[in-house]
Design a protein around this motif. Structure first.
Motif, PDB file in Angstrom:
ATOM      1  N   VAL A 224       0.836  -1.203   0.000  1.00 45.49           N
ATOM      2  CA  VAL A 224       0.000   0.000   0.000  1.00 45.49           C
ATOM      3  C   VAL A 224       0.870   1.252   0.000  1.00 45.49           C
ATOM      4  N   LEU A 225       1.931   1.236   0.812  1.00 41.09           N
ATOM      5  CA  LEU A 225       2.823   2.398   0.866  1.00 41.09           C
ATOM      6  C   LEU A 225       3.524   2.605  -0.477  1.00 41.09           C
ATOM      7  N   GLY A 226       3.943   1.515  -1.112  1.00 39.58           N
ATOM      8  CA  GLY A 226       4.598   1.628  -2.405  1.00 39.58           C
ATOM      9  C   GLY A 226       3.680   2.199  -3.475  1.00 39.58           C
ATOM     10  N   ILE A 227       2.401   1.799  -3.431  1.00 37.63           N
ATOM     11  CA  ILE A 227       1.433   2.351  -4.385  1.00 37.63           C
ATOM     12  C   ILE A 227       1.241   3.843  -4.143  1.00 37.63           C
ATOM     13  N   ALA A 228       1.184   4.234  -2.855  1.00 34.09           N
ATOM     14  CA  ALA A 228       0.986   5.645  -2.536  1.00 34.09           C
ATOM     15  C   ALA A 228       2.160   6.504  -2.991  1.00 34.09           C
ATOM     16  N   LEU A 229       3.373   5.935  -2.934  1.00 37.27           N
ATOM     17  CA  LEU A 229       4.556   6.719  -3.262  1.00 37.27           C
ATOM     18  C   LEU A 229       4.911   6.672  -4.748  1.00 37.27           C
ATOM     19  N   THR A 230       4.698   5.535  -5.393  1.00 39.29           N
ATOM     20  CA  THR A 230       5.175   5.364  -6.770  1.00 39.29           C
ATOM     21  C   THR A 230       4.057   5.135  -7.781  1.00 39.29           C
ATOM     22  N   GLY A 231       2.833   4.910  -7.315  1.00 40.59           N
ATOM     23  CA  GLY A 231       1.744   4.679  -8.252  1.00 40.59           C
ATOM     24  C   GLY A 231       1.471   3.236  -8.571  1.00 40.59           C
ATOM     25  N   GLY A 232       2.245   2.312  -7.998  1.00 43.04           N
ATOM     26  CA  GLY A 232       1.962   0.904  -8.194  1.00 43.04           C
ATOM     27  C   GLY A 232       2.750   0.276  -9.320  1.00 43.04           C
ATOM     28  N   PRO A 233       2.607  -1.040  -9.495  1.00 39.75           N
ATOM     29  CA  PRO A 233       3.387  -1.759 -10.511  1.00 39.75           C
ATOM     30  C   PRO A 233       2.912  -1.539 -11.931  1.00 39.75           C
ATOM     31  N   GLY A 234       1.741  -0.958 -12.128  1.00 41.03           N
ATOM     32  CA  GLY A 234       1.236  -0.757 -13.482  1.00 41.03           C
ATOM     33  C   GLY A 234      -0.247  -0.493 -13.484  1.00 41.03           C
ATOM     34  N   THR A 235      -0.972  -1.289 -14.232  1.00 39.55           N
ATOM     35  CA  THR A 235      -2.417  -1.123 -14.321  1.00 39.55           C
ATOM     36  C   THR A 235      -3.086  -1.604 -13.037  1.00 39.55           C
ATOM     37  N   TRP A 236      -4.384  -1.271 -12.900  1.00 39.39           N
ATOM     38  CA  TRP A 236      -5.123  -1.720 -11.724  1.00 39.39           C
ATOM     39  C   TRP A 236      -5.264  -3.232 -11.706  1.00 39.39           C
ATOM     40  N   ALA A 237      -5.306  -3.847 -12.874  1.00 41.35           N
ATOM     41  CA  ALA A 237      -5.359  -5.313 -12.926  1.00 41.35           C
ATOM     42  C   ALA A 237      -4.083  -5.919 -12.354  1.00 41.35           C
ATOM     43  N   GLN A 238      -2.942  -5.319 -12.661  1.00 38.28           N
ATOM     44  CA  GLN A 238      -1.680  -5.797 -12.108  1.00 38.28           C
ATOM     45  C   GLN A 238      -1.612  -5.565 -10.605  1.00 38.28           C
ATOM     46  N   VAL A 239      -2.149  -4.440 -10.154  1.00 35.24           N
ATOM     47  CA  VAL A 239      -2.181  -4.152  -8.714  1.00 35.24           C
ATOM     48  C   VAL A 239      -3.019  -5.191  -7.984  1.00 35.24           C
ATOM     49  N   PHE A 240      -4.203  -5.473  -8.501  1.00 34.57           N
ATOM     50  CA  PHE A 240      -5.088  -6.438  -7.856  1.00 34.57           C
ATOM     51  C   PHE A 240      -4.474  -7.838  -7.866  1.00 34.57           C
ATOM     52  N   THR A 241      -3.879  -8.223  -8.997  1.00 31.05           N
ATOM     53  CA  THR A 241      -3.272  -9.548  -9.097  1.00 31.05           C
ATOM     54  C   THR A 241      -2.118  -9.707  -8.123  1.00 31.05           C
ATOM     55  N   LEU A 242      -1.279  -8.683  -8.020  1.00 27.96           N
ATOM     56  CA  LEU A 242      -0.154  -8.745  -7.091  1.00 27.96           C
ATOM     57  C   LEU A 242      -0.639  -8.797  -5.653  1.00 27.96           C
ATOM     58  N   ALA A 243      -1.688  -8.049  -5.328  1.00 28.24           N
ATOM     59  CA  ALA A 243      -2.243  -8.086  -3.974  1.00 28.24           C
ATOM     60  C   ALA A 243      -2.750  -9.485  -3.627  1.00 28.24           C
ATOM     61  N   MET A 244      -3.413 -10.137  -4.555  1.00 25.14           N
ATOM     62  CA  MET A 244      -3.902 -11.494  -4.328  1.00 25.14           C
ATOM     63  C   MET A 244      -2.738 -12.478  -4.189  1.00 25.14           C
ATOM     64  N   ASP A 245      -1.710 -12.305  -4.993  1.00 22.70           N
ATOM     65  CA  ASP A 245      -0.542 -13.191  -4.906  1.00 22.70           C
ATOM     66  C   ASP A 245       0.163 -13.030  -3.567  1.00 22.70           C
ATOM     67  N   LEU A 246       0.283 -11.788  -3.093  1.00 17.48           N
ATOM     68  CA  LEU A 246       0.908 -11.558  -1.787  1.00 17.48           C
ATOM     69  C   LEU A 246       0.078 -12.170  -0.662  1.00 17.48           C
ATOM     70  N   THR A 247      -1.235 -12.050  -0.753  1.00 20.80           N
ATOM     71  CA  THR A 247      -2.111 -12.626   0.264  1.00 20.80           C
ATOM     72  C   THR A 247      -2.004 -14.143   0.280  1.00 20.80           C
ATOM     73  N   THR A 248      -1.995 -14.745  -0.893  1.00 16.94           N
ATOM     74  CA  THR A 248      -1.872 -16.199  -0.979  1.00 16.94           C
ATOM     75  C   THR A 248      -0.525 -16.669  -0.437  1.00 16.94           C
ATOM     76  N   SER A 249       0.541 -15.953  -0.768  1.00 17.12           N
ATOM     77  CA  SER A 249       1.871 -16.320  -0.283  1.00 17.12           C
ATOM     78  C   SER A 249       1.949 -16.218   1.235  1.00 17.12           C
ATOM     79  N   GLY A 250       1.402 -15.124   1.794  1.00 21.16           N
ATOM     80  CA  GLY A 250       1.413 -14.967   3.239  1.00 21.16           C
ATOM     81  C   GLY A 250       0.582 -16.026   3.937  1.00 21.16           C
TER      82      GLY A 250
END
Length: 240
Positions: free
Chosen positions: A84-110
């Motif tokens: 969340v902090l990285g998105i606030a500072l840099t705008g995220g990894p790309g499109t909103w689809a990439q943001v959502f996918t990465l968030a789900m991947d991080l949740t699954t990994s954790g």
């Protein structure tokens, strides 16, 4: 052309974070998880638990949730906070689809780390009433296979380590599965980087299906063992 590497750099950063967080999982498991069942055995508190409307399933779920919550504090929560902090500072990894996918991947990994850690530490804690032995067992399971895997990696060629011989270490298995969930290799392969460059950085590719199978078998065995132990305790408590 930094935009070409934006998504894979984000994913690689969180893979590095996951590797560092596993050290804290070792410490938290030894500190918090060792006594979750062992202390109940030592205090002879199980007859009190099972004299109430508490089933072995609810008992294990409650104890597992405690361990998983503490593991999540040092794994899932920091990753999502950094995300969340990285998105606030840099705008995220790309499109909103990439943001959502990465968030789900991080949740699954954790969640993967939380479930595996909780299952293993519960099984160890149900063996004895002395949490010192549980701590030694937990550290041994976490560290000794790492050393064994390092010896195998130095002794055998890379081709021999892509199968089961590359899945000896619990820590490495978790990293392999997280790397697969974050799609690091696929992301690097989609860039203009030479394949041999990122292959050297990531190491020999171990089959993630085999690593996941090892983790699944270990987790299932730990849950079944803990279940049988707790059921035995509940039956003993019913005769008191």
């Amino acid at each position: 052309q930094l935009a070409e590497f934006r998504d894979v750099l984000w994913r690689s950063t969180f893979l590095m974070m996951a590797k560092l967080q596993l050290v804290w999982v070792l410490i938290v498991g030894a500190r918090v998880g060792a006594g979750v069942i062992a202390n109940d055995l030592k205090a002879r508190a199980l007859p009190i638990y099972f004299a109430k409307p508490v089933t072995p399933a609810t008992y294990l779920l409650g104890k597992g949730a405690v361990v998983a919550s503490f593991v999540a504090i040092v794994t899932l929560v920091p990753s999502l906070a950094a995300f969340v902090l990285g998105i606030a500072l840099t705008g995220g990894p790309g499109t909103w689809a990439q943001v959502f996918t990465l968030a789900m991947d991080l949740t699954t990994s954790g969640a993967l780390v939380c479930v595996v850690s909780a299952a293993v530490i519960l099984a160890l804690s149900s063996i004895t009433s002395d949490q010192r032995y549980v701590t030694v067992g937990w550290v041994a399971i976490c560290l000794l296979p790492v050393f064994a895997q390092a010896i195998i990696n130095e002794s055998l060629p890379a081709e021999s380590r892509m199968g089961w011989l590359g899945c000896i270490s619990l820590r490495d298995d978790i990293v392999i599965v997280i790397e697969y969930l974050l799609r690091i290799r696929q992301g690097l392969a989609a860039t203009s980087l030479p394949a041999e460059r990122f292959a050297e950085a990531l190491g020999s590719p171990v089959d993630p299906a085999k690593a996941a199978l090892v983790l699944g078998a270990l987790t299932a065995a730990a849950i079944v063992f803990s279940w049988r132990r707790v059921v035995r305790f509940s039956r003993t408590a019913a005769t008191v």
